[in-house]
Enzyme design. Structure first.
Site, PDB file in Angstrom:
ATOM      1  N   CYS A  47       0.815  -1.218   0.000  1.00  0.00           N
ATOM      2  CA  CYS A  47       0.000   0.000   0.000  1.00  0.00           C
ATOM      3  C   CYS A  47       0.851   1.272   0.000  1.00  0.00           C
ATOM      4  CB  CYS A  47      -0.941   0.004   1.194  1.00  0.00           C
ATOM      5  SG  CYS A  47      -0.115   0.253   2.761  1.00  0.00           S
ATOM      6  N   CYS A  49       0.708   3.836   2.042  1.00  0.00           N
ATOM      7  CA  CYS A  49       1.210   4.344   3.325  1.00  0.00           C
ATOM      8  C   CYS A  49       2.452   3.577   3.769  1.00  0.00           C
ATOM      9  CB  CYS A  49       0.131   4.386   4.398  1.00  0.00           C
ATOM     10  SG  CYS A  49      -0.633   2.857   4.816  1.00  0.00           S
TER      11      CYS A  49
END
Length: 146
Positions: A47, A49
């Site tokens: 992902c 993040c």
């Protein structure tokens, strides 16, 4: 699961700065059951993040004088057995990825869950890490003198 060739760079961001990849449950147990040692475990992820926040924060935090003795990582969604085994050590925390756990004597001393990573800049996350390192880890220079 993603094709492994897509993950190479994401894995290397951590292995290039000293993290050991734990790919099996046995690897996890051998590493996380360390007594009288500190282990930083990063649950890596594909992902954004993880890419834009967690991995850069890990690199920044490790430039600090006090730091964990052992650096380890599992990759969520890819190395499932290893990830599940690592999460079994994170008692009291729901599974999240990415996340960053500092273990001392095989138990969680400090945890940054995804909710503490999302929406924050890497510098702020690194500051959280270094505060935890100051509290739970020995400075590198002091370890060299032991």
């Amino acid at each position: 699961m993603y094709p492994e060739e897509l993950l190479v760079g994401m894995r290397q961001e951590l292995t290039n700065i000293g993290f050991r990849e734990l790919r099996t449950a046995k690897d996890v147990d051998t590493t996380l059951q360390q007594k009288e040692r500190t282990v930083l475990v990063v649950v890596n992820s594909i992902c954004g993040c993880a890419a834009g926040r967690a991995r850069p924060a890990d690199a920044m935090g490790l430039t600090h004088q006090a730091r964990p003795e052992i650096l380890a990582t599992v990759f969520a969604g890819q190395d499932r057995e290893a990830t599940e085994q690592a999460r079994s050590y994170f008692t009291g925390y729901a599974p999240s990825s990415p996340c960053i756990a500092l273990l001392r004597d095989g138990k969680v001393a400090f945890m940054l869950e995804r909710s503490a990573i999302e929406g924050r800049d890497p510098q702020a996350i690194a500051a959280d890490l270094t505060r935890a390192f100051d509290r739970f880890c020995t400075p590198v220079a002091a370890r060299a003198n032991q």
